[in-house]
Scaffold this active site. Structure first.
Site, PDB file in Angstrom:
ATOM      1  N   HIS A 142      34.380  34.108  37.925  1.00 31.29           N
ATOM      2  CA  HIS A 142      34.364  35.501  37.445  1.00 31.29           C
ATOM      3  C   HIS A 142      34.079  35.451  35.946  1.00 31.29           C
ATOM      4  CE1 HIS A 142      36.182  39.389  36.256  1.00 31.29           C
ATOM      5  NE2 HIS A 142      36.051  39.752  37.515  1.00 31.29           N
ATOM      6  N   ASP A 198      42.387  29.733  38.223  1.00 29.30           N
ATOM      7  CA  ASP A 198      42.340  31.190  38.309  1.00 29.30           C
ATOM      8  C   ASP A 198      42.672  31.563  39.752  1.00 29.30           C
ATOM      9  OD1 ASP A 198      41.612  33.797  38.764  1.00 29.30           O
ATOM     10  OD2 ASP A 198      39.635  33.637  37.825  1.00 29.30           O
ATOM     11  N   GLN A 239      42.333  35.583  43.294  1.00 29.83           N
ATOM     12  CA  GLN A 239      42.020  35.906  44.692  1.00 29.83           C
ATOM     13  C   GLN A 239      42.871  35.102  45.677  1.00 29.83           C
ATOM     14  OE1 GLN A 239      40.306  38.435  45.539  1.00 29.83           O
ATOM     15  NE2 GLN A 239      39.233  38.915  43.641  1.00 29.83           N
ATOM     16  N   LYS A 259      46.063  43.004  42.414  1.00 30.25           N
ATOM     17  CA  LYS A 259      45.363  42.562  43.623  1.00 30.25           C
ATOM     18  C   LYS A 259      46.357  42.140  44.701  1.00 30.25           C
ATOM     19  CE  LYS A 259      41.515  40.699  40.881  1.00 30.25           C
ATOM     20  NZ  LYS A 259      40.431  41.649  41.001  1.00 30.25           N
ATOM     21  N   CYS A 268      31.141  41.028  38.856  1.00 34.48           N
ATOM     22  CA  CYS A 268      31.507  40.330  37.614  1.00 34.48           C
ATOM     23  C   CYS A 268      31.290  38.828  37.738  1.00 34.48           C
ATOM     24  CB  CYS A 268      32.945  40.620  37.212  1.00 34.48           C
ATOM     25  SG  CYS A 268      33.232  42.325  36.795  1.00 34.48           S
TER      26      CYS A 268
HETATM   27  N1  7TS Z   1      39.242  36.067  38.343  1.00 33.35           N
HETATM   28  C1  7TS Z   1      38.879  36.391  39.598  1.00 33.35           C
HETATM   29  C2  7TS Z   1      38.617  35.307  40.600  1.00 33.35           C
HETATM   30  C3  7TS Z   1      38.771  37.739  39.958  1.00 33.35           C
HETATM   31  O1  7TS Z   1      38.423  38.053  41.219  1.00 33.35           O
HETATM   32  C4  7TS Z   1      39.032  38.734  38.986  1.00 33.35           C
HETATM   33  C5  7TS Z   1      38.867  40.195  39.294  1.00 33.35           C
HETATM   34  C6  7TS Z   1      39.433  38.336  37.714  1.00 33.35           C
HETATM   35  C7  7TS Z   1      39.519  36.994  37.428  1.00 33.35           C
HETATM   36  C8  7TS Z   1      39.810  39.321  36.648  1.00 33.35           C
HETATM   37  O2  7TS Z   1      41.002  39.949  36.972  1.00 33.35           O
HETATM   38  P1  7TS Z   1      41.599  41.135  36.077  1.00 33.35           P
HETATM   39  O3  7TS Z   1      42.711  41.676  36.888  1.00 33.35           O
HETATM   40  O4  7TS Z   1      42.043  40.549  34.798  1.00 33.35           O
HETATM   41  O5  7TS Z   1      40.472  42.113  35.881  1.00 33.35           O
HETATM   42  N2  7TS Z   1      37.924  40.461  40.313  1.00 33.35           N
HETATM   43  C9  7TS Z   1      37.370  41.669  40.579  1.00 33.35           C
HETATM   44  C10 7TS Z   1      36.476  41.864  41.627  1.00 33.35           C
HETATM   45  O6  7TS Z   1      36.120  40.997  42.408  1.00 33.35           O
HETATM   46  N3  7TS Z   1      36.089  43.152  41.639  1.00 33.35           N
HETATM   47  O7  7TS Z   1      36.720  43.788  40.643  1.00 33.35           O
HETATM   48  C11 7TS Z   1      37.512  42.879  39.981  1.00 33.35           C
END
Ligand code: 7TS
Length: 406
Positions: A123, A200, A203, A226, A364
Site C-alpha cells: 500500500h 503491515d 489486512q 478495518k 492505493c
Molecule cells: N496497509 C494496507 C495493507 C492497507 O490495506 C491500508 C488501507 C493501509 C496500509 C492504510 O491504512 P490506514 O488505515 O492508515 O489508511 N487500505 C485501504 C484499501 O484497501 N482501501 O482503502 C484503504
C-alpha cells in the site's frame, strides 16, 4: 462451528438499509469494515456519560475514562498475544504507525548506503514513508518483485538481503491482490542478516489470528477501522527493547516526564510515543471491537471468510471474460479482477446502482497496477457479516454489467 449469521448481521445497523432502491451489499471491507452496535454504543456511552481527558485528572470522570482507555490497550495486547501493554502504542492508524517507525529510525539508525527493503505489492502507506526515510538519510530503497501469480519472488528477496540491509517491511496480506505473504520466512531471513522488520498487518488482524510473540517481527501495525472498530485509531506493536532505544516521535503533552527550558526527559513506554490527547472515544471503541471479534471467534471469522472467498472465486470463474489480478495459492479476504474490455470504474458504477458496494481503482497500490498493466481493478472484499446470497446478488450484478457493456 457454524456462525449465527442472523445474529451477527443484526448487530450491524448500517447493513439494514436500501441503497438505490436495493438492499445494500457491502463488499468494501478492505477499505473499512462496518461497526457493530456494541462499538457504536461504547463510543456514545463515553460521550454521554464519561467524557474527560485521561492520564491527568484526579477527578472521577478522568479516572473512569483513563481506566477504560487503558482497558483497550490490554484488549489489544490480548488480541495480539503481546508480551506487555508497554509494547502497544496507539496511533491514528496503520499509516501513522509506519510513519512513526520510519521517522524515528531515520533520526536514529539509517545511514547513507544502508538498504531498506519493501515489496512490490505494498500500500502507498508502506512505500512513501520509506522513500522519505531514504531521501533524508541517504539509505537506498530496494523492492522485492512480484511474480505473475501475485506472490512475492522469494528468490529475489534472498538475493536482495545483504550486510547493508538495515530494514525490511512487507504487508502480511496485500490489499490489492489478496496475497497472503509468507511473513514467518520473510521475518526469519531479515533477522538472519541482522535487519529489523515491520509487518503491515492492516489486512490481517481483521481476518486471522495474529500472535506477535510467535511471529517475532520487531514491529507490527494495523488500523482499528478495518476490524469493526472506529476510524482514527491504530496500533503499533513494537518489541520493548527496540522501542526503548528509539527517540520519541511527536513532542508534546503526555510523552514527557519533566520539561524545563534546559531540557526534557521522556515518559516511559508506551506514553513516550503518544504525545497529545489521544482519540479516547476511539480507543474505547476499539476495546468493544476486540470483544466483538472474541465473541464471534477469530478462527471462526477466518474460516467463514475463506468459505465466502472460495464461493466467490468459484462463481466468478464461471463467467467468461473475468480476469483475476493475483491468483496466489495462499490468499485471503478479497478478490481483485477485471472484466475483459470493461473499465473497472464503469463496472463499479453499475454495481452501485444495484446497491452493491465494491472498490474500483488502484487501491492505493499504483505500483501493483503498473506491474500488472491495468488501470485498476474491481475488488470485492469480505467480512464476517457477508453471505453467500450476497455473493449471488453480486454475480448477477456482474452479468448485468456484461450485458450493458459487453
Ligand atoms: N496497509 C494496507 C495493507 C492497507 O490495506 C491500508 C488501507 C493501509 C496500509 C492504510 O491504512 P490506514 O488505515 O492508515 O489508511 N487500505 C485501504 C484499501 O484497501 N482501501 O482503502 C484503504
Amino acid at each position: 462451528m457454524a456462525l449465527n449469521l442472523e445474529n451477527i448481521r443484526a448487530q450491524f445497523p448500517v447493513l439494514h438499509q436500501e441503497v438505490n432502491g436495493r438492499p445494500l451489499v457491502y463488499f468494501d471491507n478492505a477499505a473499512t469494515s462496518q461497526k457493530p452496535k456494541m462499538v457504536i454504543d461504547a463510543i456514545a456511552q463515553y460521550y454521554n456519560k464519561e467524557n474527560s481527558n485521561i492520564h491527568r485528572g484526579v477527578h472521577y470522570l478522568s479516572q473512569l475514562a483513563t481506566d477504560k482507555y487503558e482497558k483497550a490497550r490490554e484488549a489489544i495486547r490480548r488480541l495480539l498475544n503481546a508480551k506487555a501493554v508497554e509494547e502497544i502504542i496507539f496511533t491514528r492508524g496503520t499509516t501513522e504507525a509506519i510513519n512513526l517507525v520510519a521517522n524515528c529510525l531515520t533520526r536514529s539508525l539509517f545511514k547513507p548506503g544502508d538498504e531498506i527493503i519493501i515489496s512490490a505489492i505494498e500500500h502507498h502507506s508502506n512505500i512513501v514513508p520509506w522513500q522519505m526515510a531514504c531521501e533524508q538519510s541517504g539509505a537506498v530503497l530496494k523492492v522485492i518483485p512480484v511474480l505473475d501469480s501475485g506472490e512475492l519472488d522469494m528468490d529475489a528477496y534472498k538475493a536482495l538481503l545483504n550486510e547493508k540491509t538495515k530494514f525490511v517491511t512487507v504487508n502480511s496480506i496485500s490489499n490489492a491482490l489478496g496475497t497472503v505473504n509468507p511473513i514467518e520466512e520473510i521475518i526469519a531471513l531479515a533477522h538472519a542478516k541482522g535487519a529489523l522488520i515491520l509487518i503491515d498487518g492492516a489486512q490481517s488482524v481483521p481476518h486471522a489470528k495474529v500472535d506477535v510473540q510467535a511471529l517475532d517481527a520487531d514491529f507490527y501495525c494495523f488500523s482499528a477501522h478495518k476490524m469493526y472498530g472506529p476510524t482514527g485509531v491504530g496500533v503499533l506493536h513494537g518489541k520493548k527493547e527496540i522501542l526503548e532505544k528509539m527517540p520519541p516521535y511527536h513532542g508534546g503533552g503526555e510523552m514527557i516526564k519533566e520539561v524545563t527550558f534546559e531540557g526534557t526527559t521522556y515518559n516511559d513506554l508506551p506514553f513516550k510515543f503518544e504525545g497529545g490527547t489521544p482519540n479516547i472515544a476511539g480507543g474505547i471503541g476499539v476495546e468493544a471491537a476486540v470483544r466483538f471479534m472474541e465473541e464471534v471467534g477469530v478462527e471462526n471469522i477466518a474460516n467463514y471468510e475463506a468459505e465466502l472467498l472460495a464461493y466467490a472465486l468459484e462463481k466468478l470463474k464461471e463467467i467468461e471474460g473475468v480476469q483475476f489480478i493475483g491468483e496466489a495459492k495462499n490468499r485471503a479476504g478479497l478478490v481483485s479482477f477485471n472484466l475483459k474490455g470493461i473499465h473497472p470504474y464503469d463496472a463499479g458504477t453499475v454495481l452501485d446502482k444495484l446497491g452493491i458496494a465494491i472498490r474500483t481503482g488502484h487501491h492505493c497500490a499504483q505500483p501493483v497496477m503498473d506491474r500488472f498493466d491495468v488501470p485498476g481493478t474491481m475488488r470485492a472484499s469480505f467480512a464476517v457479516y457477508n453471505t453467500k446470497q450476497e455473493i449471488d446478488v453480486f454475480i448477477a450484478g456482474i452479468h448485468r454489467v456484461k450485458q450493458m457493456f459487453g
